[in-house]
Scaffold this active site. Structure first.
Site, PDB file in Angstrom:
ATOM      1  N   ARG A 107       1.482  -9.447  -0.085  1.00 25.20           N
ATOM      2  CA  ARG A 107       2.198  -9.889   1.117  1.00 25.20           C
ATOM      3  C   ARG A 107       1.184 -10.279   2.184  1.00 25.20           C
ATOM      4  NH1 ARG A 107       6.593  -6.676   4.825  1.00 25.20           N
ATOM      5  NH2 ARG A 107       4.746  -5.703   5.703  1.00 25.20           N
ATOM      6  N   THR A 111       1.856 -13.859   7.870  1.00 22.88           N
ATOM      7  CA  THR A 111       3.157 -14.543   7.703  1.00 22.88           C
ATOM      8  C   THR A 111       4.202 -13.646   7.034  1.00 22.88           C
ATOM      9  OG1 THR A 111       2.608 -15.341   5.504  1.00 22.88           O
ATOM     10  CG2 THR A 111       1.922 -16.731   7.359  1.00 22.88           C
ATOM     11  N   ASP A 203       2.156   2.286   4.845  1.00 23.03           N
ATOM     12  CA  ASP A 203       1.802   1.378   3.742  1.00 23.03           C
ATOM     13  C   ASP A 203       1.761   2.173   2.435  1.00 23.03           C
ATOM     14  OD1 ASP A 203       0.125  -0.065   1.791  1.00 23.03           O
ATOM     15  OD2 ASP A 203      -0.121  -1.496   3.416  1.00 23.03           O
ATOM     16  N   ASP A 206      -1.477   1.881   0.202  1.00 23.88           N
ATOM     17  CA  ASP A 206      -2.614   2.610   0.775  1.00 23.88           C
ATOM     18  C   ASP A 206      -2.441   4.112   0.618  1.00 23.88           C
ATOM     19  OD1 ASP A 206      -4.018   0.370   1.493  1.00 23.88           O
ATOM     20  OD2 ASP A 206      -3.320   0.356   3.572  1.00 23.88           O
TER      21      ASP A 206
HETATM   22  C1  PRP Z   1       4.189  -3.769  -0.243  1.00 18.55           C
HETATM   23  C2  PRP Z   1       5.247  -3.121  -1.100  1.00 18.55           C
HETATM   24  C3  PRP Z   1       6.077  -4.300  -1.549  1.00 18.55           C
HETATM   25  C4  PRP Z   1       5.998  -5.209  -0.357  1.00 18.55           C
HETATM   26  C5  PRP Z   1       7.286  -5.108   0.414  1.00 18.55           C
HETATM   27  O1  PRP Z   1       3.201  -4.310  -1.022  1.00 18.55           O
HETATM   28  O2  PRP Z   1       4.725  -2.360  -2.161  1.00 18.55           O
HETATM   29  O3  PRP Z   1       5.564  -4.948  -2.710  1.00 18.55           O
HETATM   30  O4  PRP Z   1       4.924  -4.749   0.476  1.00 18.55           O
HETATM   31  O5  PRP Z   1       7.296  -6.024   1.456  1.00 18.55           O
HETATM   32  P1  PRP Z   1       8.307  -7.244   1.491  1.00 18.55           P
HETATM   33  O6  PRP Z   1       9.648  -6.734   1.068  1.00 18.55           O
HETATM   34  O7  PRP Z   1       8.287  -7.657   2.948  1.00 18.55           O
HETATM   35  O8  PRP Z   1       7.796  -8.326   0.607  1.00 18.55           O
HETATM   36  P2  PRP Z   1       1.893  -5.022  -0.385  1.00 18.55           P
HETATM   37  O9  PRP Z   1       2.091  -6.498  -0.280  1.00 18.55           O
HETATM   38  O10 PRP Z   1       1.493  -4.309   0.889  1.00 18.55           O
HETATM   39  O11 PRP Z   1       0.836  -4.850  -1.504  1.00 18.55           O
HETATM   40  P3  PRP Z   1       0.195  -3.519  -2.133  1.00 18.55           P
HETATM   41  O12 PRP Z   1       1.273  -2.868  -2.967  1.00 18.55           O
HETATM   42  O13 PRP Z   1      -0.898  -4.080  -2.964  1.00 18.55           O
HETATM   43  O14 PRP Z   1      -0.292  -2.611  -1.030  1.00 18.55           O
HETATM   44  N1  URA Z   2       5.091  -2.442   2.635  1.00 22.81           N
HETATM   45  C1  URA Z   2       4.845  -1.118   2.828  1.00 22.81           C
HETATM   46  O1  URA Z   2       4.076  -0.517   2.072  1.00 22.81           O
HETATM   47  N2  URA Z   2       5.465  -0.497   3.839  1.00 22.81           N
HETATM   48  C2  URA Z   2       6.317  -1.130   4.673  1.00 22.81           C
HETATM   49  O2  URA Z   2       6.861  -0.493   5.602  1.00 22.81           O
HETATM   50  C3  URA Z   2       6.535  -2.505   4.481  1.00 22.81           C
HETATM   51  C4  URA Z   2       5.919  -3.131   3.447  1.00 22.81           C
END
Ligand code: PRP
Ligand code: URA
Length: 212
Positions: A107, A111, A203, A206
């Protein structure tokens, strides 16, 4: 906010209790990981209640009987990378023979748009029940694009399981994919200006992997 009949909010007290522990900013990586896995197992129990069974003959110490077992080995678990990985072993404890695919979605921090960077699914994907897992459903962009990608690869029977959803994202994804069943641990209040879920848990990636 109204959702269609394919949206299932799981209000089991054990799931709610464990989500409360997850939310706590003082919960460390090790405990956080265990909780994500346990919640995935509890949610998976609900999400997989329509798995097909067949009867086999078993001899008990008393007598022979016909008794049900899961039919076939056609379940695929597909975590959305990274955070979805934390939910895989919980579901595998329920169905150890399941195959595991992966979809990489990132993500964009500015944006909030999702970008796909990896997709590998177990064949024959069109014959499998596919359980997509990701702890967080925020804008719904990543989940919705991941499901679209699985459909483009031939996936037909798809379920999506998350731990926390924002109303905005759940509305979007369930409208984008009215043929998919959605299982949600808790529906939170809203997104903030950075598209993080409030109150959420921060997050998820993380916190599972101890980054940042
Ligand atoms: C997080 C989460 C989802 C996404 C949700 O992943 O695990 O995949 O955000 O957000 P959205 O519904 O607005 O798309 P992230 O992109 O932070 O990646 P990561 O799992 O690698 O930390
Ligand atoms: N991804 C996350 O990990 N946490 C949030 O709150 C939104 C997107």
């Amino acid at each position: 906010m109204d959702f269609n009949e394919n949206v299932h909010i799981l209000d089991h007290p054990l799931i709610q209790h464990k989500i409360s522990m997850l939310r706590d900013k003082n919960t460390g990586t090790n405990e956080f990981r265990s909780l994500v896995s346990e919640i995935a197992m509890l949610e998976g129990y609900e999400a997989l209640r329509d798995l097909k069974t067949k009867n086999i003959e078993v001899e008990t110490p008393i007598e022979k009987c016909m008794t049900p077992v899961i039919a076939g080995k056609k379940l695929a678990i597909v975590p959305i990378l990274r955070a979805g990985l934390g939910m895989v072993d919980g579901v595998l404890r329920l169905v150890p023979t399941a195959k595991v695919g992966h979809i990489g979605m990132y993500r964009d921090p500015e944006t909030h748009e999702p970008h796909e960077y990896y997709c590998k699914l177990p064949a024959p994907i069109e014959l499998r029940t596919i359980l997509v897992v990701d702890p967080m459903l925020a804008t719904g962009g990543s989940g919705s694009d991941a499901i679209a990608q699985i459909k483009a690869h031939g996936g037909k029977t798809i379920k999506f399981m998350c731990i926390i959803a924002a109303p905005e994202g759940l509305k979007k994804i369930s409208e984008d994919h009215p043929d998919v069943q959605f299982y949600v641990g808790h529906l939170d209040r809203e997104l903030n200006k950075d598209a993080y879920i409030c109150p959420g848990l921060g997050d998820a990636g993380d916190r599972i992997f101890g980054t940042k």
